[in-house]
Every structure is written in C-alpha cells, then in structure tokens.
Design an enzyme around this catalytic site. Sequence first.
Site, mmCIF file in Angstrom:
data_model
loop_
_atom_site.group_PDB
_atom_site.id
_atom_site.type_symbol
_atom_site.label_atom_id
_atom_site.label_comp_id
_atom_site.label_asym_id
_atom_site.label_seq_id
_atom_site.Cartn_x
_atom_site.Cartn_y
_atom_site.Cartn_z
ATOM 1 N N ASP A 91 27.123 89.062 20.137
ATOM 2 C CA ASP A 91 28.482 89.365 20.586
ATOM 3 C C ASP A 91 29.404 89.202 19.384
ATOM 4 O O ASP A 91 29.652 88.076 18.930
ATOM 5 C CB ASP A 91 28.918 88.410 21.703
ATOM 6 C CG ASP A 91 28.237 88.691 23.032
ATOM 7 O OD1 ASP A 91 27.180 89.363 23.035
ATOM 8 O OD2 ASP A 91 28.753 88.233 24.067
ATOM 9 N N LYS A 153 33.279 94.331 25.290
ATOM 10 C CA LYS A 153 33.509 93.037 25.953
ATOM 11 C C LYS A 153 34.990 92.691 25.848
ATOM 12 O O LYS A 153 35.605 92.850 24.795
ATOM 13 C CB LYS A 153 32.645 91.973 25.286
ATOM 14 C CG LYS A 153 32.841 90.553 25.808
ATOM 15 C CD LYS A 153 31.911 89.593 25.070
ATOM 16 C CE LYS A 153 32.231 88.132 25.384
ATOM 17 N NZ LYS A 153 31.370 87.197 24.623
ATOM 18 N N LYS A 182 31.217 94.201 29.540
ATOM 19 C CA LYS A 182 31.095 92.771 29.810
ATOM 20 C C LYS A 182 32.490 92.183 29.990
ATOM 21 O O LYS A 182 33.341 92.298 29.109
ATOM 22 C CB LYS A 182 30.371 92.054 28.673
ATOM 23 C CG LYS A 182 30.291 90.531 28.869
ATOM 24 C CD LYS A 182 29.512 89.857 27.748
ATOM 25 C CE LYS A 182 29.565 88.331 27.864
ATOM 26 N NZ LYS A 182 28.787 87.662 26.794
#
Length: 216
Positions: A91, A153, A182
């Site tokens: 991430d 995300k 996400k």
Amino acid sequence: MDSHELMKYVDHTLLKAYARWEEIKTLCDEAVKYQTASVCIPPNYIKRIHDEYGDKVNICTVVGFPLGYSAAEAKAAECVQALKDGVNEIDMVINISDVKNKDYKKVEDEIRTIKEIAGDHILKVIVETCYLTEEEKIEMCHAVTNAGADYIKTSTGFGTGGATMDDILLFKKHIGQNVKIKASGGIKTIKDMEDFIDAGCSRLGTSSAVKLINNA
C-alpha cells in the site's frame, strides 16, 4: 452478510509508530482465526511475521507512509526490501504535493515504477482523499488506472479524515475496469463495513473489525 464473509474483506491493520511485537502477534493470530484478507503492518515486522507465520497470513505493508513525500527512489527501495522480506501486498502513498502542483504525470510515473517492482504482487495506491479536491480525486483515478495499479485506496488513517461514501462513488465512476477500491480510515461500525462493501469496495482497511465482530 455474516461475520465470516465480512472479515474476508478486511486488511487487519496495525500501523502505529509504537506497535510492539506482542500487539503485532495478536493481530496475526486474529487474522488466522478470522481469515482476514491480510494483515497490514509496519515494514520492520515483515520478515518476523513471514518467518513465524509463513503462509498462514497474507502480509501487506506500507510504502512512503504516511505522508507520501519521500523521493520516488526511496519508495522504490522500500518496495524492493519489503518484497525481499516476504511481503505479498504493497500500500503506497502518493506524493500529495505533486498532486497539488498539478504534476499528475509525475504521480502516475511513480505509481507505475512501484507497480513494475511489485510485479504480480498487489499494489494499492493511497491517495489521501481528505486533502484532495474533486478534480484532483478524478485525476488520481486516471493516474492509478493508467499506471496499472490494482487498487485505489482512500486514506492512510493518519490524515484529517477517512473514507466517505461520496469518494467511493466518485472512484467507481472514474477508475478503470481493472482497478478495485479499498476504503480505509474511520470505519467504526459493522454497518460502515457493509455499506462500503455494498457500494463496491473489495477491501476495507481497519483496526476495529475484530472488536466490532466480537461486540456484535
């Protein structure tokens, strides 16, 4: 949706600067018990988790976290080391200053570089929506898509705000068909979890999921 199905969406997360091994181990034990999608943990714990748990947990870590303004070369080096230590998912935080300077191509190129290093490993791109205008969020949808990342995300959980439904719906409208979403930051109830999944999120980043399930 029952608790077992809910937990399959969860990146079970502990990213505090002062996280102790005992806390990380509890996180991993919970991930095994509840079969979460992954554990999202600080890079310094990757190898220890990999050595102790092997394939029992799916290991995710962060790159350029939480502010995103480290050099692209530094993020690349972080990614290389994380993969060497045994991580499965990355991430990464974008350079928000570049977004504010409207240097969108630079952001896209950085994402592409990290994805090339990650290869078949999943790359999620944290755009930190709380700091972005709608125009900038749309540009980041395009950058993430064009660079070939796997997920967009919403948040680090360390900014001034977390995931919102408006942002999820905006992402859905502007990301490419191969990009997933996400939601992370500010997920406080089971209803939050269910609502984000129903809206199209494939992953949820939260440190609260096990507690919420147990309380329910």
